[in-house]
Design a protein around this motif. Structure first.
Motif, PDB file in Angstrom:
ATOM      1  N   VAL A 168       0.751  -1.056  -0.071  1.00  0.00           N
ATOM      2  CA  VAL A 168      -0.192  -0.078   0.063  1.00  0.00           C
ATOM      3  C   VAL A 168       0.795   1.328  -0.052  1.00  0.00           C
ATOM      4  N   SER A 169       1.764   1.288   0.847  1.00  0.00           N
ATOM      5  CA  SER A 169       2.793   2.486   0.802  1.00  0.00           C
ATOM      6  C   SER A 169       3.762   2.552  -0.345  1.00  0.00           C
ATOM      7  N   TYR A 170       3.803   1.725  -1.116  1.00  0.00           N
ATOM      8  CA  TYR A 170       4.757   1.710  -2.546  1.00  0.00           C
ATOM      9  C   TYR A 170       3.697   2.263  -3.563  1.00  0.00           C
ATOM     10  N   VAL A 171       2.270   1.920  -3.560  1.00  0.00           N
ATOM     11  CA  VAL A 171       1.472   2.386  -4.350  1.00  0.00           C
ATOM     12  C   VAL A 171       1.245   3.859  -4.056  1.00  0.00           C
ATOM     13  N   ASN A 172       0.969   4.309  -2.768  1.00  0.00           N
ATOM     14  CA  ASN A 172       0.682   5.805  -2.502  1.00  0.00           C
ATOM     15  C   ASN A 172       2.060   6.193  -3.050  1.00  0.00           C
ATOM     16  N   THR A 173       3.444   6.206  -2.626  1.00  0.00           N
ATOM     17  CA  THR A 173       4.321   6.651  -3.577  1.00  0.00           C
ATOM     18  C   THR A 173       4.572   6.856  -4.811  1.00  0.00           C
ATOM     19  N   LEU A 174       4.072   5.660  -5.608  1.00  0.00           N
ATOM     20  CA  LEU A 174       4.174   5.832  -7.039  1.00  0.00           C
ATOM     21  C   LEU A 174       3.124   6.905  -7.537  1.00  0.00           C
ATOM     22  N   THR A 175       2.044   7.071  -6.704  1.00  0.00           N
ATOM     23  CA  THR A 175       0.901   7.703  -7.283  1.00  0.00           C
ATOM     24  C   THR A 175       1.496   9.255  -7.201  1.00  0.00           C
ATOM     25  N   GLN A 176       2.064   9.508  -6.085  1.00  0.00           N
ATOM     26  CA  GLN A 176       2.771  10.881  -5.703  1.00  0.00           C
ATOM     27  C   GLN A 176       3.774  11.131  -6.774  1.00  0.00           C
ATOM     28  N   GLN A 177       4.679  10.076  -7.249  1.00  0.00           N
ATOM     29  CA  GLN A 177       5.549  10.543  -8.257  1.00  0.00           C
ATOM     30  C   GLN A 177       4.880  10.475  -9.524  1.00  0.00           C
ATOM     31  N   GLN A 178       3.560  10.448  -9.640  1.00  0.00           N
ATOM     32  CA  GLN A 178       2.959  10.362 -10.977  1.00  0.00           C
ATOM     33  C   GLN A 178       3.280   9.613 -12.091  1.00  0.00           C
ATOM     34  N   VAL A 179       3.611   8.274 -11.612  1.00  0.00           N
ATOM     35  CA  VAL A 179       3.997   7.313 -12.818  1.00  0.00           C
ATOM     36  C   VAL A 179       2.849   7.308 -13.750  1.00  0.00           C
ATOM     37  N   SER A 180       2.972   6.654 -14.634  1.00  0.00           N
ATOM     38  CA  SER A 180       2.235   6.650 -15.969  1.00  0.00           C
ATOM     39  C   SER A 180       1.288   5.226 -15.703  1.00  0.00           C
ATOM     40  N   ALA A 181       1.803   4.135 -15.102  1.00  0.00           N
ATOM     41  CA  ALA A 181       0.881   2.972 -14.806  1.00  0.00           C
ATOM     42  C   ALA A 181       1.869   2.278 -13.788  1.00  0.00           C
ATOM     43  N   ILE A 182       0.845   1.529 -12.932  1.00  0.00           N
ATOM     44  CA  ILE A 182       1.601   0.583 -11.956  1.00  0.00           C
ATOM     45  C   ILE A 182       0.961  -1.064 -12.360  1.00  0.00           C
ATOM     46  N   ALA A 183       2.181  -1.768 -12.490  1.00  0.00           N
ATOM     47  CA  ALA A 183       2.019  -3.001 -12.857  1.00  0.00           C
ATOM     48  C   ALA A 183       2.145  -3.903 -11.503  1.00  0.00           C
ATOM     49  N   VAL A 184       1.123  -4.335 -10.908  1.00  0.00           N
ATOM     50  CA  VAL A 184       1.374  -4.980  -9.579  1.00  0.00           C
ATOM     51  C   VAL A 184       0.578  -6.590  -9.357  1.00  0.00           C
ATOM     52  N   SER A 185       1.531  -7.138  -8.599  1.00  0.00           N
ATOM     53  CA  SER A 185       1.098  -8.549  -8.318  1.00  0.00           C
ATOM     54  C   SER A 185       0.815  -8.407  -6.753  1.00  0.00           C
ATOM     55  N   ALA A 186      -0.758  -8.536  -6.634  1.00  0.00           N
ATOM     56  CA  ALA A 186      -1.321  -8.152  -5.181  1.00  0.00           C
ATOM     57  C   ALA A 186      -0.949  -9.197  -4.061  1.00  0.00           C
ATOM     58  N   GLN A 187      -0.769  -8.923  -3.014  1.00  0.00           N
ATOM     59  CA  GLN A 187      -0.588  -9.782  -1.983  1.00  0.00           C
ATOM     60  C   GLN A 187      -1.928 -10.211  -1.371  1.00  0.00           C
ATOM     61  N   ASP A 188      -2.745  -9.446  -1.749  1.00  0.00           N
ATOM     62  CA  ASP A 188      -4.129  -9.579  -0.895  1.00  0.00           C
ATOM     63  C   ASP A 188      -5.312  -8.948  -1.863  1.00  0.00           C
ATOM     64  N   PRO A 189      -6.429  -9.607  -2.153  1.00  0.00           N
ATOM     65  CA  PRO A 189      -7.157  -9.206  -3.218  1.00  0.00           C
ATOM     66  C   PRO A 189      -7.936  -7.786  -2.677  1.00  0.00           C
TER      67      PRO A 189
END
Length: 365
Positions: free
Chosen positions: A109-130
């Motif tokens: 979750v923390s990494y998603v928030n950081t990437l959002t703040q960094q305004q990346v174009s897309a996040i490719a994520v393998s989720a640990q929890d649904p």
């Protein structure tokens, strides 16, 4: 089908629903822990009338960030390496972030928030929890970040696309079929999974149980699902525990690359070698020695590098407007060919490949 050969065109059909699980994923049982956040009330709503332009030029200057379940895990090193190659081949920027634990949902979750703040174009994520990532991912989407899940899905309302290794049904059923062949269709078996919350694991296990309910498996009994948390030492200990608890155990299915390797390591040095069968999902490089020495007869997997690459191609196509995630849309994944988006934004890489002593020498990943 060879892992190195991908048909020019795939049409991804909706995977049939099974009552024991909801299809939310398709690597690395039993009880699913309640999600920390299953709410999708504030999720960005997909526009069913939105149109895509398959001929739109690819946007440049994009950053595609990969967030695997666990960094420094050989499986994700391979998959994300494939993603890096694909993203950079398109002229875009690749980055990878993540936790060293396969169960640190707060870290994801923390990494998603950081990437959002960094305004990346897309996040490719393998989720640990649904569900644990839903709030963070939907916040990212509201801020214009496209979300592609790969290997392990979130709730469908929390992402734009899911890139699946193979259909969950194919993977779950074929692992049971392999095991039944190896034990002669009779005896006690166990499952050695990853984390209890791993979406893909639980989906596959649901199909395994459904397959085992068929009449031809009436003499095969699933006695336990154990969890190694995608940690080698824990998986090794869980294997030992299963064999102590069930002295008549005939086989173990481990649908996780870390788990199957650890189980093979234990069996190879024990009195159970050649007596207790082991199958599941593993990489040829990890399992070659155990197939050669007779500990393992056969196992299966897809090419994780191609999975990561497909996630990268899909992310760039999504950001560029070639696809929106609607069913029936198509995009080109480099030399892997053309793929079609299925129901609920599902894209499937292909069929799993079975590795045994006769063919494992041809594969190196």
């Amino acid at each position: 089908m060879s892992l190195g050969t991908v048909p020019v065109r795939r049409t991804v059909a909706a995977v049939a629903a099974v009552a024991v699980v909801a299809l939310g994923a398709a690597a690395c049982g039993g009880t699913t822990k309640s999600s920390t956040d299953n709410s999708s009330a504030a999720a960005p709503k997909a526009d069913p009338t939105a149109t895509a332009n398959p001929n739109a030029p690819l946007k440049k200057g994009l950053t595609i960030a990969y967030l695997p379940k666990q960094v420094n895990n050989p499986y994700f090193t391979s998959s994300d390496g494939g993603g890096k190659q694909a993203v950079e081949a398109l002229g875009e920027k690749y980055k990878e972030v993540g936790t060293s634990s396969g169960t640190d949902t707060a870290g994801q979750v923390s990494y998603v928030n950081t990437l959002t703040q960094q305004q990346v174009s897309a996040i490719a994520v393998s989720a640990q929890d649904p569900g644990a990532l839903c709030t963070a991912l939907n916040q990212a989407r509201r801020n214009g970040v496209k979300v592609v899940t790969y290997d392990s899905d979130t709730n469908a309302g929390c992402r734009d696309l899911f890139v699946s290794q193979a259909s969950a049904e194919d993977l779950g059923r074929t692992e049971v079929q392999l095991m039944a062949q190896q034990i002669g269709g009779k005896g006690q078996i166990a499952i050695l999974s990853a984390a209890q919350t791993a979406t893909n694991q639980n989906t596959w296990i649901g199909y395994m149980k459904d397959e085992l309910s068929k009449p031809q498996y009436k003499d095969v009994k699933l006695v336990k699902t154990a969890y190694g948390n995608d940690d080698a030492q824990t998986s090794f200990q869980q294997t030992q525990g299963l064999l102590q608890q069930y002295p008549n155990l005939k086989g173990i299915i481990s649908p996780t690359t870390v788990g199957i390797k650890a189980a093979a390591q234990y069996l190879s040095g024990s009195k159970y070698k050649g007596k207790v069968q082991l199958t599941g999902l593993g990489t040829p490089n990890d399992m070659r020695a155990y197939v050669t020495n007779g500990t393992v007869r056969s196992f299966e997997l897809w090419d994780p590098a191609k999975l990561g690459a497909l996630a990268g191609y899909a992310a760039v196509a999504l950001v560029s407007g070639q696809i929106t995630g609607a069913e029936g849309q198509t995009f080109t994944a480099g030399d892997m060919g053309t793929y079609t988006v299925g129901k609920d934004g599902l894209i499937t890489l292909g069929k799993p490949t079975v590795f045994d002593k006769a063919d494992i020498g041809r594969y190196h990943f």
